[in-house]
Scaffold this motif. Structure first.
Motif, mmCIF file in Angstrom:
data_model
loop_
_atom_site.group_PDB
_atom_site.id
_atom_site.type_symbol
_atom_site.label_atom_id
_atom_site.label_comp_id
_atom_site.label_asym_id
_atom_site.label_seq_id
_atom_site.Cartn_x
_atom_site.Cartn_y
_atom_site.Cartn_z
ATOM 1 N N ARG A 230 95.056 -10.566 49.847
ATOM 2 C CA ARG A 230 93.632 -10.386 50.165
ATOM 3 C C ARG A 230 93.238 -11.156 51.425
ATOM 4 N NH1 ARG A 230 92.094 -11.690 44.060
ATOM 5 N NH2 ARG A 230 91.839 -9.576 43.197
ATOM 6 N N HIS A 231 93.994 -12.200 51.718
ATOM 7 C CA HIS A 231 93.635 -13.086 52.817
ATOM 8 C C HIS A 231 94.580 -12.962 54.005
ATOM 9 C CE1 HIS A 231 90.859 -15.012 50.031
ATOM 10 N NE2 HIS A 231 91.837 -14.971 49.146
ATOM 11 N N GLN A 232 95.402 -11.912 54.031
ATOM 12 C CA GLN A 232 96.394 -11.764 55.089
ATOM 13 C C GLN A 232 96.244 -10.419 55.795
ATOM 14 O OE1 GLN A 232 98.018 -14.521 55.551
ATOM 15 N NE2 GLN A 232 97.391 -15.441 53.634
ATOM 16 N N PRO A 233 95.172 -10.226 56.565
ATOM 17 C CA PRO A 233 94.982 -8.939 57.241
ATOM 18 C C PRO A 233 95.829 -8.840 58.502
ATOM 19 C CG PRO A 233 93.259 -10.429 57.894
ATOM 20 C CD PRO A 233 94.114 -11.178 56.886
ATOM 21 N N TYR A 234 95.936 -7.651 59.010
ATOM 22 C CA TYR A 234 96.585 -7.464 60.308
ATOM 23 C C TYR A 234 95.607 -6.716 61.202
ATOM 24 C CZ TYR A 234 99.712 -5.751 63.940
ATOM 25 O OH TYR A 234 100.291 -5.458 65.157
ATOM 26 N N ALA A 235 94.888 -7.461 62.045
ATOM 27 C CA ALA A 235 93.952 -6.845 62.966
ATOM 28 C C ALA A 235 94.716 -6.201 64.117
ATOM 29 C CB ALA A 235 92.974 -7.896 63.492
ATOM 30 N N ASN A 236 94.090 -5.246 64.761
ATOM 31 C CA ASN A 236 94.729 -4.519 65.859
ATOM 32 C C ASN A 236 94.685 -5.366 67.131
ATOM 33 O OD1 ASN A 236 95.628 -2.759 67.780
ATOM 34 N ND2 ASN A 236 94.031 -1.219 67.466
ATOM 35 N N PRO A 237 95.840 -5.841 67.623
ATOM 36 C CA PRO A 237 95.834 -6.671 68.834
ATOM 37 C C PRO A 237 95.229 -5.979 70.048
ATOM 38 C CG PRO A 237 97.952 -6.826 67.716
ATOM 39 C CD PRO A 237 97.198 -5.703 67.067
ATOM 40 N N LYS A 238 95.268 -4.660 70.085
ATOM 41 C CA LYS A 238 94.772 -3.945 71.255
ATOM 42 C C LYS A 238 93.253 -4.068 71.415
ATOM 43 C CE LYS A 238 98.541 -0.666 71.802
ATOM 44 N NZ LYS A 238 99.037 -1.429 72.958
ATOM 45 N N ARG A 239 92.561 -4.488 70.366
ATOM 46 C CA ARG A 239 91.117 -4.653 70.483
ATOM 47 C C ARG A 239 90.731 -6.025 71.017
ATOM 48 N NH1 ARG A 239 87.855 -1.008 68.438
ATOM 49 N NH2 ARG A 239 86.624 -1.872 70.152
ATOM 50 N N ILE A 240 91.702 -6.912 71.152
ATOM 51 C CA ILE A 240 91.381 -8.277 71.559
ATOM 52 C C ILE A 240 90.758 -8.320 72.951
ATOM 53 C CG2 ILE A 240 93.575 -8.945 72.662
ATOM 54 C CD1 ILE A 240 93.423 -11.560 71.088
ATOM 55 N N ARG A 241 91.174 -7.400 73.813
ATOM 56 C CA ARG A 241 90.671 -7.415 75.183
ATOM 57 C C ARG A 241 89.159 -7.203 75.244
ATOM 58 N NH1 ARG A 241 94.139 -3.856 79.387
ATOM 59 N NH2 ARG A 241 95.593 -3.773 77.636
ATOM 60 N N ASP A 242 88.643 -6.415 74.301
ATOM 61 C CA ASP A 242 87.205 -6.136 74.296
ATOM 62 C C ASP A 242 86.365 -7.376 74.022
ATOM 63 O OD1 ASP A 242 87.817 -3.471 74.720
ATOM 64 O OD2 ASP A 242 87.767 -2.963 72.587
ATOM 65 N N TYR A 243 86.973 -8.378 73.395
ATOM 66 C CA TYR A 243 86.198 -9.548 72.960
ATOM 67 C C TYR A 243 86.499 -10.797 73.784
ATOM 68 C CZ TYR A 243 84.909 -6.608 69.077
ATOM 69 O OH TYR A 243 84.398 -5.582 68.323
ATOM 70 N N ILE A 244 87.388 -10.698 74.753
ATOM 71 C CA ILE A 244 87.726 -11.862 75.574
ATOM 72 C C ILE A 244 86.494 -12.519 76.203
ATOM 73 C CG2 ILE A 244 88.837 -12.524 77.753
ATOM 74 C CD1 ILE A 244 91.270 -10.916 76.910
ATOM 75 N N PRO A 245 85.469 -11.755 76.640
ATOM 76 C CA PRO A 245 84.295 -12.421 77.223
ATOM 77 C C PRO A 245 83.593 -13.392 76.274
ATOM 78 C CG PRO A 245 84.307 -10.098 77.806
ATOM 79 C CD PRO A 245 85.398 -10.284 76.789
ATOM 80 N N TYR A 246 83.849 -13.262 74.975
ATOM 81 C CA TYR A 246 83.207 -14.147 74.002
ATOM 82 C C TYR A 246 84.072 -15.361 73.653
ATOM 83 C CZ TYR A 246 80.226 -10.076 73.459
ATOM 84 O OH TYR A 246 79.370 -9.024 73.698
ATOM 85 N N PHE A 247 85.287 -15.432 74.200
ATOM 86 C CA PHE A 247 86.213 -16.526 73.880
ATOM 87 C C PHE A 247 86.090 -17.663 74.895
ATOM 88 C CE2 PHE A 247 89.637 -13.211 72.407
ATOM 89 C CZ PHE A 247 88.800 -12.806 71.384
#
Length: 324
Positions: A230-247
């Motif tokens: 339940r606590h081990q998801p696998y998010a799509n790494p390809k979406r990480i680029r969309d959120y870099i401005p928030y990091f």
């Protein structure tokens, strides 16, 4: 490097804070992430002398404080939850200490409400500290709860509120150290393998739990192992680029590095390729958490694990930059 990586050695008195910083510097890890409630015995009453000690420690080893891990315990009051005003004041106190230490990034625990953080934005802007909500499994960057923080940051047009991803959200394979611990606790190898296969196929956790608990008549260790999905998801790494401005900072969680400098669980090859392609130029902060899975059978060597992760990072960054 997060000082959390050395929780085992520090708890046992085998390493001091300065030992951890000196080791980080020795492998080229110049950024130090701290946990004030763990690393500062006098927290939250930190005087100027202690602040000066931290700054002198960084100067001595050629390092810098990169991130402050804030803990907001909403149950801190003995008989009730903290009020909204008390939560805001607690966060403001942490922002002030961040500023005094010269730290510009603060990790915010994922359960802190976006409306509470909105009230803290003026303090963060005044003190020049970025509040990064930790995107921690089982959440992911496109989870509705996480997107509420993104919405607040966008609406306010602030550069002092965003996200701080924990790389645990990119767990592609079930960690071998997890499996081995559960087998030592009584899980049958064939059932453990079934759970691993289900995770690899990304089958919904509840289906796997039911199959193990009911149809396979799972014992307690097997059911606990299945429930961990339940606590081990696998998010799509390809979406990480969309959120870099928030990091502004990234926690590079891992549980195990092999002798050939590979992480058998997390998709760092894909993640780092996306970070490089997206122009990320901040810190990846090693966060080793494998100690608790092996401490029953062998000594923990957090230094070697962190060193191996940094060797992997150097290889993957070079590969990604070469592919640009």
């Amino acid at each position: 490097m997060s000082l959390y990586s050395f929780q085992e050695e520090m708890f046992l008195g085998q390493m001091s804070v300065e030992d951890c910083v000196a080791f980080a510097a020795s492998i080229g890890a110049r950024g130090i992430e701290i946990l004030p409630e763990q690393n500062m015995p006098n927290f939250p009453d930190i005087d100027d002398r202690e602040v000066a000690w931290w700054k002198e420690l960084m100067a001595k080893h050629g390092t810098e404080l990169t991130c402050y891990d804030m803990f907001l315990d909403t149950k801190r009051r003995k008989d009730r939850l903290m009020t909204d005003e008390e939560q805001v004041e607690s966060i403001r106190r942490d922002l002030v200490l961040c500023n005094r230490l010269g730290i510009r990034n603060m990790r915010v625990l994922v359960f802190v409400r976006p409306d509470i953080l909105e009230r803290c934005v003026p303090y963060a802007e005044d003190l020049d500290v970025h509040m990064g909500v930790e995107v921690h499994a089982p959440w992911h960057m496109e989870h509705a709860w996480i997107l509420r923080t993104v919405e607040v940051a966008d609406r306010l047009g602030t550069k002092h509120l965003g996200l701080l991803p924990d790389m645990g959200i990119f767990m592609k394979h079930f960690p071998p150290v997890y499996r081995d611990r559960f087998i030592r606790q009584g899980a049958r190898p064939e059932v453990a393998q079934f759970i691993i296969d289900q995770h690899d196929q990304k089958i919904m956790a509840e289906y796997t739990i039911y199959e193990v608990a009911v149809n396979m008549k799972g014992n307690p260790a097997e059911v606990r192992m299945a429930e961990l999905l339940r606590h081990q998801p696998y998010a799509n790494p390809k979406r990480i680029r969309d959120y870099i401005p928030y990091f502004r900072h990234i926690q590079a969680k891992f549980y195990e590095m092999t002798e050939d400098y590979r992480d058998p669980s997390h998709a760092y090859d894909e993640v780092i390729a996306e970070l490089v392609a997206g122009g990320w130029d901040g810190y990846l902060s090693s966060e080793y958490e494998g100690n608790r899975w092996i401490q029953d059978v062998q000594p923990v060597d957090s230094r070697e694990q962190v060193r191996r992760q940094h060797v992997m990072f150097e290889r993957l960054i070079a590969q990604a930059e070469g592919a640009r």
